[in-house]
Structure formats: C-alpha cells, structure tokens
Scaffold this active site. Structure first.
Site, PDB file in Angstrom:
ATOM      1  N   GLY A 134      38.755 -34.030  34.696  1.00  0.00           N
ATOM      2  CA  GLY A 134      40.079 -34.541  34.357  1.00  0.00           C
ATOM      3  C   GLY A 134      40.197 -36.025  34.159  1.00  0.00           C
ATOM      4  N   ARG A 193      41.466 -32.865  17.560  1.00  0.00           N
ATOM      5  CA  ARG A 193      42.321 -33.442  18.600  1.00  0.00           C
ATOM      6  C   ARG A 193      43.601 -34.086  18.057  1.00  0.00           C
ATOM      7  NH1 ARG A 193      41.327 -36.911  21.845  1.00  0.00           N
ATOM      8  NH2 ARG A 193      42.179 -35.813  23.627  1.00  0.00           N
ATOM      9  N   TYR A 251      35.074 -33.015  23.182  1.00  0.00           N
ATOM     10  CA  TYR A 251      36.033 -32.108  22.524  1.00  0.00           C
ATOM     11  C   TYR A 251      36.144 -32.408  21.028  1.00  0.00           C
ATOM     12  CZ  TYR A 251      36.984 -31.405  27.438  1.00  0.00           C
ATOM     13  OH  TYR A 251      36.836 -31.148  28.777  1.00  0.00           O
ATOM     14  N   CYS A 300      43.948 -27.776   3.965  1.00  0.00           N
ATOM     15  CA  CYS A 300      45.271 -27.442   3.431  1.00  0.00           C
ATOM     16  C   CYS A 300      46.270 -27.206   4.556  1.00  0.00           C
ATOM     17  CB  CYS A 300      45.186 -26.213   2.545  1.00  0.00           C
ATOM     18  SG  CYS A 300      44.206 -26.528   1.098  1.00  0.00           S
ATOM     19  N   TYR A 330      46.854 -32.257  19.473  1.00  0.00           N
ATOM     20  CA  TYR A 330      47.551 -32.941  20.574  1.00  0.00           C
ATOM     21  C   TYR A 330      48.223 -34.234  20.131  1.00  0.00           C
ATOM     22  CZ  TYR A 330      43.627 -30.368  22.734  1.00  0.00           C
ATOM     23  OH  TYR A 330      42.686 -29.438  23.062  1.00  0.00           O
ATOM     24  N   GLU A 355      33.413 -32.098  38.216  1.00  0.00           N
ATOM     25  CA  GLU A 355      33.153 -31.446  36.923  1.00  0.00           C
ATOM     26  C   GLU A 355      33.642 -32.314  35.764  1.00  0.00           C
ATOM     27  OE1 GLU A 355      35.396 -27.820  37.096  1.00  0.00           O
ATOM     28  OE2 GLU A 355      34.046 -26.844  38.503  1.00  0.00           O
ATOM     29  N   PRO A 356      33.183 -33.545  35.649  1.00  0.00           N
ATOM     30  CA  PRO A 356      33.688 -34.378  34.559  1.00  0.00           C
ATOM     31  C   PRO A 356      33.092 -33.963  33.214  1.00  0.00           C
ATOM     32  CG  PRO A 356      31.920 -35.517  35.681  1.00  0.00           C
ATOM     33  CD  PRO A 356      32.140 -34.215  36.426  1.00  0.00           C
ATOM     34  N   GLY A 357      33.881 -34.036  32.183  1.00  0.00           N
ATOM     35  CA  GLY A 357      33.395 -33.787  30.821  1.00  0.00           C
ATOM     36  C   GLY A 357      33.626 -35.016  29.973  1.00  0.00           C
ATOM     37  N   ARG A 358      34.910 -35.248  29.679  1.00  0.00           N
ATOM     38  CA  ARG A 358      35.293 -36.343  28.781  1.00  0.00           C
ATOM     39  C   ARG A 358      34.758 -37.707  29.251  1.00  0.00           C
ATOM     40  NH1 ARG A 358      40.112 -35.882  25.897  1.00  0.00           N
ATOM     41  NH2 ARG A 358      40.722 -34.369  27.455  1.00  0.00           N
TER      42      ARG A 358
HETATM   43  N1  LLP Z   1      36.648 -28.224  34.853  1.00  0.00           N
HETATM   44  C1  LLP Z   1      37.505 -27.319  34.362  1.00  0.00           C
HETATM   45  C2  LLP Z   1      37.781 -26.111  35.130  1.00  0.00           C
HETATM   46  C3  LLP Z   1      38.141 -27.549  33.130  1.00  0.00           C
HETATM   47  O1  LLP Z   1      39.005 -26.665  32.655  1.00  0.00           O
HETATM   48  C4  LLP Z   1      37.851 -28.733  32.409  1.00  0.00           C
HETATM   49  C5  LLP Z   1      38.482 -29.001  31.113  1.00  0.00           C
HETATM   50  C6  LLP Z   1      36.925 -29.644  32.964  1.00  0.00           C
HETATM   51  C7  LLP Z   1      36.349 -29.372  34.194  1.00  0.00           C
HETATM   52  C8  LLP Z   1      36.548 -30.927  32.279  1.00  0.00           C
HETATM   53  O2  LLP Z   1      37.655 -31.752  32.158  1.00  0.00           O
HETATM   54  P1  LLP Z   1      37.506 -33.271  31.636  1.00  0.00           P
HETATM   55  O3  LLP Z   1      36.740 -34.041  32.664  1.00  0.00           O
HETATM   56  O4  LLP Z   1      36.773 -33.228  30.359  1.00  0.00           O
HETATM   57  O5  LLP Z   1      38.904 -33.713  31.488  1.00  0.00           O
HETATM   58  N2  LLP Z   1      40.310 -29.996  24.347  1.00  0.00           N
HETATM   59  C9  LLP Z   1      41.072 -30.907  25.163  1.00  0.00           C
HETATM   60  C10 LLP Z   1      40.591 -30.927  26.595  1.00  0.00           C
HETATM   61  C11 LLP Z   1      40.570 -29.572  27.271  1.00  0.00           C
HETATM   62  C12 LLP Z   1      40.044 -29.620  28.678  1.00  0.00           C
HETATM   63  C13 LLP Z   1      39.843 -28.256  29.224  1.00  0.00           C
HETATM   64  N3  LLP Z   1      39.311 -28.198  30.567  1.00  0.00           N
HETATM   65  C14 LLP Z   1      41.054 -32.294  24.531  1.00  0.00           C
HETATM   66  O6  LLP Z   1      40.474 -32.450  23.455  1.00  0.00           O
HETATM   67  O7  LLP Z   1      41.626 -33.223  25.058  1.00  0.00           O
END
Ligand code: LLP
Length: 421
Positions: free
Chosen positions: A247, A321, A380, A351, A325, A281-284
């Site tokens: 998050g 994105r 993403y 289109c 959003y 659980e970081p992604g972004r």
């Molecule tokens: N853990 C869980 C259970 C999640 O659902 C997510 C993201 C993460 C970890 C990783 O979250 P982060 O650190 O990346 O914020 N497509 C959207 C973002 C969707 C996120 C979904 N869940 C965008 O482009 O902003």
C-alpha cells in the site's frame, strides 16, 4: 517528520543526447526495440527494495514483493537475488514466482476469489501461507488439505473498516469493500478453528489499499492487527507473523509524500507491542519509479478552440492507470525541441474517449515521430496491459549498469491468433 519519496533514485534523466535510463540512451534502445516499449532500471528496483528493507532493519521482517505490480520474470529474479520473497494473487502468479526461482515456502498466496484448483495447487506445492478471505474459504482449505494428507499454513485477512484515503477503486479496507473478514468476527473465526485438522493458523493479514500517501491509516491498520494478535495470543493461538500487506504510495506528482522510513517509523512502535515478526507486501513502492513507457507521437492536431492533441502509439492497452483512475504520470519528451511550452492533450490510439494520458499538460513542441516517456510506470503498467483494438503487448527492456537487454519481446499477431481457431 515527513520527507519526500522523490529523494529516492530517479533513473530517467535528461542528458546531452536526450533522455537516458541509468546512462543508456532511450533513443538507442527504441532504435532496436521499437515502440511502445517499457524500459526499467535495475538500479531503481534495487534501491527501492533496499530502502524498505533498511527502514525495517530494527524489527524482524520479511518482504514479500507483490507480483501483481509487475511480474516479468527478469524483475522477479532480480528481486529474489536481493532476498525478496513473493506475494502471489493467483495460481498463475504462484507459478510465475516458482518459475523465477522462489521456493514455495517463500510465497504467500493472497486474493479474493481463489478457485478450488488454485487452492489445491497452493496446498500441494506448500506455500508459506494462504491468506484466507472468509471463514468459508478457511474451511475449504482445511478440507482440501485433509484430502491431500497435508497441513495448510494459513492467515486470515481482516477488514478493519479503515479508509486508506486513496482512490476509491484501490481502497480495500472499508466494510463496503469485498475484502477480508470483518475485524470483529476474526477472533471467533480463529478460536473456532484452533484445532481444525488440516489447518495451521500461522498469521494474520491486513491490506487496506494501494497508493496510500498518509501515515494515519497505515498506523491504524497496524494497530488493529496487533490488537487482534494479542487477543489471539490470549486464546492460545501463537502466530508466526503479522502480514501488513502493501500500500505504500509513491510520488507521481512531485509533491512530498511518505517514504519507507516514515512508514516504518509509524508502524514499528505498534508492532513492538506484539514482538511477532512482520511480513510486508509492497508492490508499487518497489517497482513504480523504475519503469517508463516509451511511445512515439503518431499524429498531432489542433482544434478551433485551441485544444492541441498529441496522439501516441501507446494508449490504455499499454498503461491503463490514467483511464481507469485518472492517475497522473509525468510525461517527458525524449529529445525536447526548443520552443515555448504549451498545453497538450496526450492521448492514445484506442477508440475510447477515456484513452487519455494527460489533459492540458505543459510540454515543449511535439511533432510526429518524436518520442515521449511516460514515467513512474513500473508498477501496474505492463501487468494490466490488454490487446484491445488488437494492439500487441509492448516489449520490455531492462537497463543494468548502462547496458540493456530485452526481458520480454514484443507480442506478435501470431502469438495472439495462436489461441484462436
Ligand atoms: N497485498 C495485497 C493483498 C494487495 O491487494 C496489493 C495490491 C498489494 C499487496 C500491493 O500493494 P501496493 O504496495 O502495490 O500498493 N492497479 C492499481 C493498484 C491495485 C492494487 C491492488 N492490490 C493501480 O494501478 O494503482
């Protein structure tokens, strides 16, 4: 104190020869790889991963990188080499993590709506934890594990009804969202399943949303998870980990937002009340700044009201994105032309009127065949790509120490049509 995450390494910089990624010329990359192409900086990924790891150094922690942000194999392998573990959101992502060399025990399996086949696979391969989304799912996991003669390691995802103050489409911790079990039900759910055959209750899980840019929701989420863990301890459930989810947001617009040290400073005092190791659980925050989508201007036009459009060869099929959003991404010309900046609508070829990257964006003169880079597209971006309008998925390139390699070739029409009869 809140510092600015733009202090993190910015891989895309102007040079005398146009925009470069870690010293590699974008122009020369796309001369070989074509457009549109995702370009990633290995250094940016390393730096971002280490920033999170370092921020949590004073507390027992493991990082399970969220594959959903970007699961291209080369990126996964790079993260594994840094010591990352994996957070998979589907059976497909579990298999991709395994293909990238992650041990099943280093994978947590999260996500709403897991199918029986996915659960069977996760149990059989022996993932580190399955984050269950409901009491019913826990019971299905127990039954499947018994059938296999195994014990499934599980955590329950709780929904704390906390507003992440992010975009509504990516907020997951409100009671109106579909995720997790209500926090107030969680204790009973654990208590009733303490001795259930086939289950080992190893953790608790929370994830309240994505692109979170304020500390308060993150602190409150950690506090509620710790309080639950303490109650479970009283009930005789001894946990191996608290999973805080992901998050943490990144600075897309250049205004100061929270960084990993701010995040750690907010949640570690809460975690200390339990002493239980934390899973992140970081992604972004790991890959967001590392990638840019490089596209070519294929048309320009001016309407009588003065609105000026630059149409790119990339659109919502490559990076959805902004359309989904209303997200802001910086857009920079690869070789800026001299001349005054004017307002441009930068749009894609699809289109759909929503296929817009930016409106009224101040940019120098643009002409057909110019290249632009859409920044902060490492998370993403590629993973949400589609073949809408029969566009082909772009190539992906990774730059490491000034040298670049194609880590995913461009899709061909034959690839797409090979599924059809
Ligand atoms: N853990 C869980 C259970 C999640 O659902 C997510 C993201 C993460 C970890 C990783 O979250 P982060 O650190 O990346 O914020 N497509 C959207 C973002 C969707 C996120 C979904 N869940 C965008 O482009 O902003």
């Amino acid at each position: 104190m809140i510092t600015c995450d733009l202090l993190v390494y910015q891989p895309f910089e102007p040079t005398g020869h146009g925009l470069a990624c870690d010293g590699a010329s974008i122009q020369s990359i796309v001369d070989h790889a074509g457009t549109p192409t995702y370009v990633y900086s290995a250094r940016a990924i390393r730096d971002a991963y280490r920033a999170i790891d370092d921020a949590f150094a004073s507390y027992p922690h493991v990082i399970h990188y969220a594959l959903k942000a970007n699961s291209t194999l080369a990126i996964m392998r790079l993260l594994r080499s840094l010591g990352s573990r994996a957070d998979a959101n589907s059976g497909g992502e579990i298999r991709v993590a395994e293909r990238a060399g992650f041990a099943p025990s280093d994978i947590v399996f999260t996500g709403v709506g897991k199918t029986r086949e996915e659960l069977e696979y996760a149990i059989a391969t022996g993932v580190g934890a399955i984050n269950a989304e409901s009491a019913g799912e826990l019971d299905r996991i127990a039954a499947l594990a018994c059938t296999q003669g195994r014990v499934a390691r599980v955590a329950v995802r709780v929904n704390p009804d906390i507003d992440a103050q992010s975009h509504p489409n990516i907020s997951t911790g409100l009671r109106t969202n579909k995720f997790g079990v209500p926090l107030q039900d969680a204790r009973a759910i654990y208590r009733e399943r303490r001795g259930t055959k086939g289950l080992r209750l190893v953790g608790v899980h929370i994830h309240i949303g994505s692109q979170i840019t304020t500390l308060d929701p993150l602190r409150r989420a950690a506090a509620s998870l710790v309080s639950l863990a303490l109650e479970l301890g009283d009930d005789g459930v001894s946990l191996e980990h608290l999973d805080l989810g992901g998050g943490l947001g990144i600075a897309y617009e250049g205004r100061p937002i929270i960084n990993p040290a701010d995040y750690a400073g907010a949640v570690i005092p809460e975690l200390r009340r339990s002493g239980v190791p934390v899973v992140l659980e970081p992604g972004r925050a790991v890959v967001g700044h590392s990638g840019a989508l490089v596209a070519r201007v294929v048309d320009t036009k001016r309407f009588p009201d003065g609105r000026t459009f630059a149409v790119l060869d990339a659109g919502m099929g490559e990076l959805i994105r902004p359309a989904l959003y209303g997200s802001f991404h910086r857009i920079v010309p690869v070789a800026p032309r001299p001349g005054a900046e004017t307002a441009w609508d930068v749009v894609g070829p699809i289109c759909e009127s929503s296929d817009v990257f930016a409106r009224d964006r101040m940019l120098p003169p643009l002409e057909v065949d110019d290249l632009v880079a859409i920044l902060d597209a490492g998370a993403y971006g590629s993973v949400m790509g589609s073949n809408y309008n029969r566009h082909l998925l772009p190539a992906e390139v990774m730059v490491d120490a000034g040298a670049w390699t194609v880590i995913r070739r461009r899709q061909t029409l034959e690839d797409v049509l090979s599924l059809e009869s």
